[in-house]
Each structure stands twice: as structure tokens, then as C-alpha cells.
Design a protein around this motif. Structure first.
Motif, short mmCIF file in Angstrom:
data_model
loop_
_atom_site.label_atom_id
_atom_site.label_comp_id
_atom_site.label_asym_id
_atom_site.label_seq_id
_atom_site.Cartn_x
_atom_site.Cartn_y
_atom_site.Cartn_z
N GLY A 13 42.68 29.81 32.45
CA GLY A 13 42.66 30.99 33.29
C GLY A 13 44.00 31.68 33.22
N ILE A 14 43.98 33.00 33.14
CA ILE A 14 45.25 33.72 33.04
C ILE A 14 45.20 34.98 33.88
CG2 ILE A 14 44.57 34.97 30.93
CD1 ILE A 14 47.62 34.54 30.10
N ALA A 15 46.25 35.19 34.67
CA ALA A 15 46.39 36.42 35.43
C ALA A 15 46.86 37.53 34.49
CB ALA A 15 47.39 36.24 36.57
N VAL A 76 39.12 31.73 27.35
CA VAL A 76 40.16 32.28 28.23
C VAL A 76 39.50 33.26 29.18
CG1 VAL A 76 42.27 33.65 28.37
CG2 VAL A 76 42.00 31.95 26.54
N ILE A 77 39.75 33.08 30.47
CA ILE A 77 39.12 33.90 31.51
C ILE A 77 40.22 34.55 32.35
CG2 ILE A 77 37.58 33.91 33.52
CD1 ILE A 77 36.22 31.43 32.36
N ARG A 103 35.31 37.42 29.70
CA ARG A 103 35.00 36.99 31.06
C ARG A 103 36.19 37.21 31.98
NH1 ARG A 103 32.22 33.98 27.43
NH2 ARG A 103 29.98 33.76 27.88
N ALA A 104 35.92 37.65 33.20
CA ALA A 104 37.00 37.96 34.14
C ALA A 104 36.50 37.85 35.57
CB ALA A 104 37.54 39.36 33.89
N ILE A 105 37.42 37.54 36.46
CA ILE A 105 37.16 37.55 37.90
C ILE A 105 38.21 38.45 38.53
CG2 ILE A 105 37.15 36.21 40.04
CD1 ILE A 105 36.15 33.83 38.46
N LEU A 123 44.16 24.80 33.00
CA LEU A 123 45.43 25.51 33.11
C LEU A 123 45.19 26.90 33.68
CD1 LEU A 123 48.51 25.61 32.45
CD2 LEU A 123 47.89 26.59 30.23
N PHE A 124 46.09 27.32 34.57
CA PHE A 124 46.11 28.69 35.09
C PHE A 124 47.53 29.20 35.00
CE2 PHE A 124 46.67 31.28 39.17
CZ PHE A 124 46.26 32.47 38.58
N LEU A 125 47.73 30.35 34.36
CA LEU A 125 49.05 30.95 34.20
C LEU A 125 49.11 32.27 34.95
CD1 LEU A 125 49.65 30.41 30.37
CD2 LEU A 125 50.56 29.05 32.27
#
Length: 319
Positions: A13-15, A76-77, A103-105, A123-125
Motif C-alpha cells: 500500500g502506498i500513499a 500496489v494499491i 486499485r485505490a482507496i 507494507l504501507f509507505l
């Protein structure tokens, strides 16, 4: 539409703040408020965002899907605090760079990190320190990107990943021994417990996912002698002998591997990074990352007692 399963994939997950450089837009939000920010993003909808700190890492990670085009190995989302309207610029920038992210939230003003377990993320960055700290406090594997975005060399197809050990791949139990008893007590403790594996830390499962990609590369090379391995993993720690043995044994016990190990005994990690040139480096101590972030995309993993708000780190030489 068939259900798209995530359980056998490496999911990150990535911001948008980690993938792209949003400094200008964030300045508008900070100085003028949400409505001005929304208007700014609308006006600049078709202006492609500049690459951010984690862009080279994400691009190379996604490129490994060419090993399995019909059943992607990596997903990667986007996890974003933007609302869907202001998130449009992010998605258009993704398309402009031809990144295979679909894909995105988007959650207006709220962090979506709580959806990580449902999405099988290891992992989330993000560049948002509060979001990352809250995620880690809940036992989720997250890190805050640091430093300026660096050039993304288009002809470099490798993906080089570097990890610190304590508080990143392992828990911080030995770090706490050091904080209380100092270096001599720490070395004695690690020597006595050399055969006892550490408990895993926040990024052990992410490393396991990276190792699955490496095994898939090995299968590819077995059938194609000309295939060049792309993923390379390094352990970079300020531990030294005799405290080096326990990490090596722990990795083996967990069923994970690294290609290189640097036991630096307090040598400045930034000097090693300038030669190693990883596309991302994970460490739990900001003091180490202040130096590495000048030349290396760096990630602070705020895990363990040392990262509690009321805890100040004394001598950093041990790790």
C-alpha cells in the motif's frame, strides 16, 4: 467479474505522498485550507505530478510482474487521504508514467491504513508521520519516507532493497537490553542467546514476500540462461561480532534470506549506502536515516520502545 485474490501476491500500500512529490499541493492545503486545495488540484488535473521518494522502488517492484503476466506477483494499491475528486490527479499521473496501478482507496481526510489486513498488505509507505505511527502502533507494517526524490535511472533494471535488523526485521527486545545495560551487556546477551531466534519484527513478512519474487526469478533463470537476476536484498546493521551470529540464525529460522550482510559496528551507514545504492532502505532510527536520506530513498519504521514519544535515544553506535 471473478474475485481477484490477494493472498498469494506481494501487496504494498502506498500513499500518494510517498509515490509523488506533493509538496506544492500540500503547501496550498496547509496555508489556504481544504477548499483552496481542491480548487488547486482541479486546475492542475492534467499536470503530471513529479516522482516522489518511493517512485523508483515501486516502479521496479511492479516491473517484476513480467515474470507472470497473466497472474501478477505484485500488487500496489493507493491508500490516500484525498477524496475521489482530488485523487483524480494522482490516478492520471499514474497513467502518465504507465505504472500498472489500477486499485485505490480514497478516504477524505482519513487514513485508510486500517484496511491493510483486509488487503493482505505487508507494507504501507506514506510521508504522513501520524498515519505511519498509528499503523505501527496497531501492529501493522508501515514506514515513513524521508528525503528528497532522487533520479530514477531508466536503464537500471535492478531492484535493490536494504534493511536494518533490530526494530525492522526483528523485534526490539535486544535493543531494550542495550538501552538498559549498554554495549557489553548487549554483546553478552546476544552471544548467550545466539542459537535462540529473535521474534519477528514489522517487516519480516515483507522480506518473505520479496524472497518469493527472488525464487520466481531463480525459476526463470533455470529456463533461460541469459536471464539476469534483478532483486537484490541487503542487511545493513550497526551490529558487529560477536553479535552478528544471532541475526543470521534468526533469518534462517524464519525461512527468509538476504544476499549481503553488512555488520558495521557503528560505521556511518550513509557511506555504505552511497556505494550500495539501494532503491529503498528501512531503519527504525531517524538518526541513521538523516544521513542516508541525502543519497538513498529512506524509510523510518517507528517500531519499538526507542520510538515511543517520551523515549530519547542515547548512543546510536550499537545498531
Amino acid at each position: 467479474m471473478a474475485v481477484y485474490e490477494l493472498k498469494n501476491r506481494l501487496v504494498v500500500g502506498i500513499a500518494s505522498s510517498a509515490l509523488f512529490d506533493l509538496a506544492e499541493a500540500h503547501a496550498v492545503f496547509r496555508d489556504q485550507g481544504e477548499e483552496a486545495y481542491r480548487a488547486y488540484q482541479e486546475v492542475h488535473l492534467d499536470d503530471t505530478l513529479d516522482k516522489g521518494v518511493a517512485f523508483p522502488f515501486i516502479r521496479r517492484l511492479l516491473s517484476l510482474n513480467d515474470l507472470s503476466p497473466d497472474d501478477p506477483l505484485v500488487e500496489v494499491i493507493i491508500l490516500s487521504r484525498n477524496d475521489p475528486d482530488t485523487g483524480l490527479r494522482v490516478m492520471r499521473s499514474i497513467q502518465a508514467y504507465s505504472l500498472p496501478i489500477s486499485r485505490a482507496i480514497f478516504m477524505q481526510g482519513r487514513s485508510p491504513y486500517r484496511f491493510m489486513p483486509a488487503l493482505n498488505m505487508s507494507l504501507f509507505l506514506s510521508a504522513n508521520e501520524d498515519d505511519v505511527r498509528e499503523a505501527v502502533a496497531l501492529g501493522l507494517p508501515a514506514g515513513r519516507v524521508l528525503g528528497p526524490a532522487l533520479a530514477d535511472e531508466g536503464d537500471d533494471q535492478e531492484l535493490r532493497i536494504a534493511f536494518d535488523f533490530d526494530g525492522v526485521l526483528a523485534d526490539d527486545a535486544s535493543e531494550q537490553v542495550y538501552q538498559v545495560g549498554g554495549i557489553k551487556r548487549f554483546r553478552s546477551h546476544e552471544t548467550t542467546n545466539a542459537a535462540t531466534p529473535h521474534d519477528p519484527g514489522p517487516l519480516r513478512d515483507f522480506l518473505a514476500g520479496v524472497n518469493r519474487l527472488q525464487r520466481r526469478e531463480e525459476e526463470q533463470r533455470a529456463g533461460d540462461a541469459d536471464y539476469k537476476m534483478r532483486v537484490h536484498v541487503s542487511l545493513v546493521t550497526a551490529r558487529d561480532a560477536p553479535a552478528h551470529e544471532r541475526p543470521v540464525r534468526s533469518l534462517k529460522n524464519w525461512g527468509v534470506t538476504v544476499n549481503d550482510a553488512f555488520f558495521l559496528g557503528g560505521i556511518d551507514k550513509s557511506m555504505i549506502m552511497e556505494v550500495l545504492r539501494p532503491h529503498i532502505f528501512f531503519d527504525d532510527q531517524v538518526g541513521h536515516l538523516t544521513g542516508t536520506a541525502r543519497s538513498t530513498p529512506s524509510v523510518h519504521v517507528p517500531f519499538g520502545k526507542l520510538n515511543e514519544p517520551d523515549c530519547s535515544a542515547p548512543d546510536q553506535a550499537r545498531r
